[in-house]
Design an enzyme around this catalytic site. Structure first.
Site, PDB file in Angstrom:
ATOM      1  N   GLU A   1      44.309 109.218  34.583  1.00 54.25           N
ATOM      2  CA  GLU A   1      45.098 110.165  33.783  1.00 54.25           C
ATOM      3  C   GLU A   1      46.581 109.839  33.893  1.00 54.25           C
ATOM      4  O   GLU A   1      47.341 110.035  32.944  1.00 54.25           O
ATOM      5  CB  GLU A   1      44.786 111.608  34.230  1.00 54.25           C
ATOM      6  CG  GLU A   1      43.430 112.042  33.705  1.00 54.25           C
ATOM      7  CD  GLU A   1      42.680 113.007  34.584  1.00 54.25           C
ATOM      8  OE1 GLU A   1      43.295 113.651  35.454  1.00 54.25           O
ATOM      9  OE2 GLU A   1      41.447 113.114  34.401  1.00 54.25           O
TER      10      GLU A   1
ATOM     11  N   LYS B   1      42.753 118.114  40.387  1.00 56.46           N
ATOM     12  CA  LYS B   1      43.678 117.956  39.260  1.00 56.46           C
ATOM     13  C   LYS B   1      44.569 119.213  39.142  1.00 56.46           C
ATOM     14  O   LYS B   1      44.948 119.777  40.153  1.00 56.46           O
ATOM     15  CB  LYS B   1      42.907 117.679  37.964  1.00 56.46           C
ATOM     16  CG  LYS B   1      41.874 116.560  38.134  1.00 56.46           C
ATOM     17  CD  LYS B   1      41.272 116.113  36.864  1.00 56.46           C
ATOM     18  CE  LYS B   1      40.177 115.101  37.167  1.00 56.46           C
ATOM     19  NZ  LYS B   1      39.667 114.445  35.993  1.00 56.46           N
TER      20      LYS B   1
ATOM     21  N   ASN C   1      39.019 115.751  43.630  1.00 58.24           N
ATOM     22  CA  ASN C   1      40.295 115.743  42.919  1.00 58.24           C
ATOM     23  C   ASN C   1      40.333 116.993  42.047  1.00 58.24           C
ATOM     24  O   ASN C   1      39.701 117.038  40.999  1.00 58.24           O
ATOM     25  CB  ASN C   1      40.388 114.470  42.061  1.00 58.24           C
ATOM     26  CG  ASN C   1      41.632 114.459  41.184  1.00 58.24           C
ATOM     27  OD1 ASN C   1      42.534 115.272  41.365  1.00 58.24           O
ATOM     28  ND2 ASN C   1      41.684 113.536  40.236  1.00 58.24           N
TER      29      ASN C   1
ATOM     30  N   HIS D   1      45.655 107.244  39.315  1.00 57.53           N
ATOM     31  CA  HIS D   1      44.515 107.851  38.610  1.00 57.53           C
ATOM     32  C   HIS D   1      44.620 107.518  37.116  1.00 57.53           C
ATOM     33  O   HIS D   1      45.721 107.429  36.577  1.00 57.53           O
ATOM     34  CB  HIS D   1      44.531 109.365  38.830  1.00 57.53           C
ATOM     35  CG  HIS D   1      43.273 110.023  38.342  1.00 57.53           C
ATOM     36  ND1 HIS D   1      43.090 110.359  37.028  1.00 57.53           N
ATOM     37  CD2 HIS D   1      42.136 110.367  38.994  1.00 57.53           C
ATOM     38  CE1 HIS D   1      41.871 110.908  36.891  1.00 57.53           C
ATOM     39  NE2 HIS D   1      41.278 110.915  38.073  1.00 57.53           N
TER      40      HIS D   1
ATOM     41  N   GLY E   1      35.297 112.887  33.384  1.00 56.20           N
ATOM     42  CA  GLY E   1      35.327 114.171  32.686  1.00 56.20           C
ATOM     43  C   GLY E   1      34.512 114.187  31.406  1.00 56.20           C
ATOM     44  O   GLY E   1      34.632 115.107  30.595  1.00 56.20           O
TER      45      GLY E   1
ATOM     46  N   SER F   1      32.202 111.572  36.532  1.00 54.04           N
ATOM     47  CA  SER F   1      31.072 112.474  36.267  1.00 54.04           C
ATOM     48  C   SER F   1      30.010 112.440  37.360  1.00 54.04           C
ATOM     49  O   SER F   1      28.818 112.486  37.074  1.00 54.04           O
ATOM     50  CB  SER F   1      30.459 112.166  34.890  1.00 54.04           C
ATOM     51  OG  SER F   1      31.412 112.419  33.873  1.00 54.04           O
TER      52      SER F   1
ATOM     53  N   GLU G   1      36.852 103.997  38.957  1.00 51.27           N
ATOM     54  CA  GLU G   1      36.618 105.096  38.031  1.00 51.27           C
ATOM     55  C   GLU G   1      36.694 104.576  36.595  1.00 51.27           C
ATOM     56  O   GLU G   1      37.792 104.480  36.025  1.00 51.27           O
ATOM     57  CB  GLU G   1      37.670 106.187  38.234  1.00 51.27           C
ATOM     58  CG  GLU G   1      37.671 106.790  39.615  1.00 51.27           C
ATOM     59  CD  GLU G   1      38.236 108.195  39.615  1.00 51.27           C
ATOM     60  OE1 GLU G   1      37.523 109.107  40.034  1.00 51.27           O
ATOM     61  OE2 GLU G   1      39.377 108.382  39.162  1.00 51.27           O
TER      62      GLU G   1
HETATM   63  C1  PEP Z   1      38.339 112.145  38.496  1.00 51.74           C
HETATM   64  O1  PEP Z   1      39.141 112.787  37.858  1.00 51.74           O
HETATM   65  O2  PEP Z   1      38.736 111.418  39.419  1.00 51.74           O
HETATM   66  C2  PEP Z   1      36.928 112.261  38.156  1.00 51.74           C
HETATM   67  C3  PEP Z   1      36.104 111.383  38.633  1.00 51.74           C
HETATM   68  O3  PEP Z   1      36.573 113.321  37.323  1.00 51.74           O
HETATM   69  P1  PEP Z   1      35.080 113.784  36.924  1.00 51.74           P
HETATM   70  O4  PEP Z   1      34.264 113.774  38.179  1.00 51.74           O
HETATM   71  O5  PEP Z   1      35.239 115.142  36.353  1.00 51.74           O
HETATM   72  O6  PEP Z   1      34.571 112.786  35.925  1.00 51.74           O
END
Ligand code: PEP
Length: 267
Positions: A97, A11, A9, A95, A183, A223, A177
């Protein structure tokens, strides 16, 4: 066995030359037919050129969002059919976000983002357009600390997949997630991930029956890095990863693909 699936992703990161360079490096590293599914999800404005960049490779394309209506006065939005027309196979929906960061703030100061009801409409629109939805679920830190993780996941699974039957559910990918791991550099432990994935699988069995639920892939996201991917991907109910930050560097993303292949005993 469910075919593992790792998606990046991006973003609102990577300009077009950087996206092209990343895909070109990935293509050079991926030799032959990989035993897992792989996708990159750039910002929507770059979907057409990135479809060209991945052409004739095992890498597939995903969008990061869509709007559930087929057409009309929805300025700035993109329909499922339009996303499909760019060459996308997948679309990320709900997601965290979009649920918790993007949108107006309510009186309590919290962002009024996407609801499960909106996500279920988008999921159905994606399926109608022959896209594979990657439906994201996950608890916030406050919800985990309050012992509400399983209740939140149950509610999000029930709400986001409302209106689906068993046949269409098997075409959906779920991404677990935990919001506190996205992040932040703080990943869930393999035990925490497996517990959450087992819970989600159980809800899917209740909702769609054992055969359909066993076919649904559940990615872990939060992460994921090359050095923690192996133990996370070894969890029996973890069927791959949705990767944010580490998908922005070809070497790191490729390291996660390799770890996933090794963890599942596929190479
Ligand atoms: C994401 O945005 O779906 C995600 C898992 O981000 P990160 O791997 O940076 O934590």
């Amino acid at each position: 066995m469910r075919r593992p699936f790792v998606a990046g992703n991006w973003k609102m990161n990577l300009d077009l030359p950087a996206g092209r360079a990343l895909v070109s490096e990935l293509r050079a590293r991926i030799t032959g037919a990989p035993p897992i599914d792989i996708a990159v999800c750039p910002t929507s404005i770059y979907l057409f050129p990135m479809a060209k960049a991945i052409a004739d490779s095992p890498i597939r394309l995903g969008a990061q969002n869509l709007w559930h209506e087929a057409h009309g006065a929805f300025t700035g939005e993109v329909s499922a059919a339009m996303v499909r027309e760019t060459g996308c196979t997948y679309v990320i929906l709900g997601h965290s976000e979009r649920r918790h960061t993007i949108g107006p703030k309510g009186a309590d100061g919290r962002v009024q983002g996407e609801t499960d009801e909106m996500i279920s409409k988008k999921t159905q629109a994606a399926l109608r357009a022959e896209l594979i939805p990657i439906v994201c679920v996950g608890e916030t830190l406050a919800e985990r600390d309050a012992g509400q993780t399983e209740a939140v996941l149950s509610r999000q699974i029930e709400g986001s997949l409302a209106g689906l039957d068993a046949a269409s559910s098997a075409r959906v990918v779920i991404a677990y997630e935990p919001v506190w791991a996205i992040g932040t550099g703080r990943n869930a432990t393999p035990e925490q991930a497996q517990d959450a994935h087992r819970h989600i699988r159980g809800r899917l069995v209740e909702r769609f029956g054992k055969a359909a639920a066993e076919a649904i892939r559940i990615q872990y996201g939060g992460s994921v890095k090359p050095d923690n991917a192996l133990t996370l991907m070894k969890c029996p109910d973890v069927d791959g990863a949705l990767v944010g930050g580490a998908s922005l560097k070809a070497g790191d993303f490729y390291g996660i693909l390799e770890a996933c292949i090794r963890a599942k005993g596929l190479g």
